[in-house]
Write a protein that holds these residues in place. Structure first.
Motif, PDB file in Angstrom:
ATOM      1  N   PRO A 153      15.775 -26.509 -12.569  1.00 17.56           N
ATOM      2  CA  PRO A 153      14.658 -26.778 -11.655  1.00 17.56           C
ATOM      3  C   PRO A 153      14.964 -26.396 -10.210  1.00 17.56           C
ATOM      4  CG  PRO A 153      14.894 -28.587 -13.203  1.00 17.56           C
ATOM      5  CD  PRO A 153      16.079 -27.694 -13.423  1.00 17.56           C
ATOM      6  N   THR A 154      16.196 -26.621  -9.767  1.00 16.60           N
ATOM      7  CA  THR A 154      16.558 -26.279  -8.391  1.00 16.60           C
ATOM      8  C   THR A 154      16.606 -24.770  -8.202  1.00 16.60           C
ATOM      9  OG1 THR A 154      17.826 -28.327  -8.157  1.00 16.60           O
ATOM     10  CG2 THR A 154      18.309 -26.561  -6.592  1.00 16.60           C
ATOM     11  N   GLU A 155      17.185 -24.052  -9.166  1.00 17.30           N
ATOM     12  CA  GLU A 155      17.211 -22.593  -9.081  1.00 17.30           C
ATOM     13  C   GLU A 155      15.787 -22.028  -9.040  1.00 17.30           C
ATOM     14  OE1 GLU A 155      21.377 -21.910 -11.587  1.00 17.30           O
ATOM     15  OE2 GLU A 155      19.436 -21.675 -12.576  1.00 17.30           O
ATOM     16  N   TRP A 156      14.926 -22.583  -9.895  1.00 20.93           N
ATOM     17  CA  TRP A 156      13.550 -22.104  -9.920  1.00 20.93           C
ATOM     18  C   TRP A 156      12.863 -22.324  -8.574  1.00 20.93           C
ATOM     19  CZ3 TRP A 156      10.054 -19.097 -11.986  1.00 20.93           C
ATOM     20  CH2 TRP A 156       8.720 -19.274 -11.595  1.00 20.93           C
ATOM     21  N   LYS A 157      13.052 -23.486  -7.976  1.00 24.12           N
ATOM     22  CA  LYS A 157      12.363 -23.790  -6.726  1.00 24.12           C
ATOM     23  C   LYS A 157      12.819 -22.853  -5.611  1.00 24.12           C
ATOM     24  CE  LYS A 157      10.534 -27.780  -4.311  1.00 24.12           C
ATOM     25  NZ  LYS A 157      10.531 -29.255  -4.208  1.00 24.12           N
ATOM     26  N   MET A 158      14.129 -22.581  -5.556  1.00 25.92           N
ATOM     27  CA  MET A 158      14.630 -21.634  -4.564  1.00 25.92           C
ATOM     28  C   MET A 158      14.040 -20.253  -4.777  1.00 25.92           C
ATOM     29  SD  MET A 158      18.675 -22.322  -3.849  1.00 25.92           S
ATOM     30  CE  MET A 158      18.768 -20.778  -2.958  1.00 25.92           C
ATOM     31  N   LEU A 159      14.072 -19.792  -6.026  1.00 24.18           N
ATOM     32  CA  LEU A 159      13.551 -18.460  -6.338  1.00 24.18           C
ATOM     33  C   LEU A 159      12.056 -18.369  -6.036  1.00 24.18           C
ATOM     34  CD1 LEU A 159      14.123 -15.655  -7.562  1.00 24.18           C
ATOM     35  CD2 LEU A 159      13.489 -16.626  -9.791  1.00 24.18           C
ATOM     36  N   LEU A 175      14.706 -23.486   3.496  1.00 19.80           N
ATOM     37  CA  LEU A 175      15.010 -23.625   2.072  1.00 19.80           C
ATOM     38  C   LEU A 175      15.555 -25.011   1.753  1.00 19.80           C
ATOM     39  CD1 LEU A 175      16.644 -20.256   0.927  1.00 19.80           C
ATOM     40  CD2 LEU A 175      14.631 -21.362  -0.058  1.00 19.80           C
ATOM     41  N   LEU A 176      16.494 -25.475   2.554  1.00 22.39           N
ATOM     42  CA  LEU A 176      17.085 -26.788   2.298  1.00 22.39           C
ATOM     43  C   LEU A 176      16.038 -27.890   2.384  1.00 22.39           C
ATOM     44  CD1 LEU A 176      20.402 -26.305   4.261  1.00 22.39           C
ATOM     45  CD2 LEU A 176      20.236 -26.812   1.817  1.00 22.39           C
ATOM     46  N   SER A 177      15.168 -27.824   3.387  1.00 18.12           N
ATOM     47  CA  SER A 177      14.150 -28.864   3.552  1.00 18.12           C
ATOM     48  C   SER A 177      13.136 -28.845   2.416  1.00 18.12           C
ATOM     49  CB  SER A 177      13.423 -28.686   4.891  1.00 18.12           C
ATOM     50  OG  SER A 177      14.312 -28.899   5.969  1.00 18.12           O
ATOM     51  N   GLU A 178      12.743 -27.644   1.961  1.00 14.31           N
ATOM     52  CA  GLU A 178      11.727 -27.552   0.915  1.00 14.31           C
ATOM     53  C   GLU A 178      12.277 -27.856  -0.476  1.00 14.31           C
ATOM     54  OE1 GLU A 178       8.877 -24.371   0.976  1.00 14.31           O
ATOM     55  OE2 GLU A 178       9.318 -23.928   3.072  1.00 14.31           O
ATOM     56  N   VAL A 179      13.537 -27.519  -0.705  1.00  9.72           N
ATOM     57  CA  VAL A 179      14.112 -27.726  -2.039  1.00  9.72           C
ATOM     58  C   VAL A 179      14.732 -29.112  -2.179  1.00  9.72           C
ATOM     59  CG1 VAL A 179      15.809 -26.899  -3.720  1.00  9.72           C
ATOM     60  CG2 VAL A 179      14.499 -25.257  -2.355  1.00  9.72           C
ATOM     61  N   TRP A 180      15.502 -29.520  -1.180  1.00 10.35           N
ATOM     62  CA  TRP A 180      16.211 -30.797  -1.287  1.00 10.35           C
ATOM     63  C   TRP A 180      15.628 -31.901  -0.405  1.00 10.35           C
ATOM     64  CZ3 TRP A 180      18.931 -26.201  -1.769  1.00 10.35           C
ATOM     65  CH2 TRP A 180      19.691 -26.050  -2.931  1.00 10.35           C
ATOM     66  N   GLY A 181      14.886 -31.529   0.646  1.00 11.23           N
ATOM     67  CA  GLY A 181      14.337 -32.520   1.559  1.00 11.23           C
ATOM     68  C   GLY A 181      14.964 -32.424   2.936  1.00 11.23           C
ATOM     69  N   LYS A 186      21.244 -29.521   6.744  1.00 11.51           N
ATOM     70  CA  LYS A 186      22.493 -28.910   7.205  1.00 11.51           C
ATOM     71  C   LYS A 186      23.475 -28.634   6.074  1.00 11.51           C
ATOM     72  CE  LYS A 186      22.151 -30.736  11.858  1.00 11.51           C
ATOM     73  NZ  LYS A 186      22.862 -31.169  13.056  1.00 11.51           N
ATOM     74  N   GLU A 187      23.077 -28.900   4.844  1.00 14.05           N
ATOM     75  CA  GLU A 187      23.982 -28.729   3.701  1.00 14.05           C
ATOM     76  C   GLU A 187      23.939 -27.288   3.194  1.00 14.05           C
ATOM     77  OE1 GLU A 187      26.013 -31.028   2.836  1.00 14.05           O
ATOM     78  OE2 GLU A 187      25.163 -32.699   3.970  1.00 14.05           O
TER      79      GLU A 187
END
Length: 224
Positions: A153-159, A175-181, A186-187
């Motif tokens: 699911p994480t790979e798909w969201k990034m792609l 990308l970090l904000s949209e995928v992980w929040g 900063k990760e």
């Protein structure tokens, strides 16, 4: 004719861009400061904006933020600032692309063509095809050489974020904000890990990717 608003306080550059862009079929309006630019954009909405960050009356990022409050016109930022932090700030404020002075006119024209192509594509694509893989956004399916590729699911969201914005530079923070929040903004190590996984699954040569590209210190770009 495509209307372009060029905003820069350098009269020589303004003159050169006016001549070059008109020679390539653009209808050019120029502005030497931020207030004049916003008035021009409101009076005659352009199809594209070329915006310098170093303006005499307002910071270019402030001009961009004001413009974005009422317009989604594609904006190409140009600046003599070479630091990645300035690029990230402009992109996060709503710029669609960034070019650093000095720049070649051929590159500038190519970037304008790419922005124009994206703005003309009103219908959001459901099928994105490259010479290596195909992404079906409607079915949430990825294939390579006719075979389904399983993504997490994480790979798909990034792609998905990247392929929905072809050729556009997506910052690490976006990308970090949209995928992980927002708490993970900063990760950046997360991005490196998952981008490496995507490249192994999708690129013919993960060590020399052609479609999932890194802009060092800034973000990532999908090239169809």
């Amino acid at each position: 004719m495509t209307g372009v608003l060029v905003v820069d306080d350098d009269p020589y550059l303004l003159r050169a861009l006016r001549i070059t862009l008109r020679a390539h079929g653009y209808d050019v309006t120029v502005a030497e400061d931020g207030r004049a630019a916003l008035l021009a954009a409101a009076r005659t909405p352009p199809s594209l904006v070329i915006l310098d960050l170093g303006l005499p009356d307002m910071d270019g990022v402030a001009v961009l933020a004001t413009l974005r409050s009422w317009s989604q016109v594609p904006v190409l930022v140009l600046s003599a600032r070479h630091g990645s932090a300035d690029k990230v700030q402009a992109l996060d404020a709503g710029a669609d692309d960034y070019i650093t002075k000095p720049f070649g006119l051929d590159e500038l024209l190519a970037r304008l063509r790419a922005l124009r192509r994206r703005s003309l594509d009103d219908a959001e694509p459901t099928l994105v095809t490259t010479d290596a893989f195909t992404v079906d956004l409607g079915k949430r399916r990825v294939t390579r050489d006719g075979e389904d590729i399983r993504l997490t699911p994480t790979e798909w969201k990034m792609l998905e974020i990247l392929v929905r914005n072809p050729e556009k530079l997506i910052t690490q923070q976006q990308l970090l904000s949209e995928v992980w929040g927002p708490a993970y903004a900063k990760e950046t190590n997360y991005l490196r890990v998952y981008m490496a996984q995507l490249r192994r699954k999708l690129e013919p040569d993960a060590g020399a990717p052609r479609h999932l590209l890194t802009e060092a210190g800034i973000g990532y770009r999908f090239m169809p």
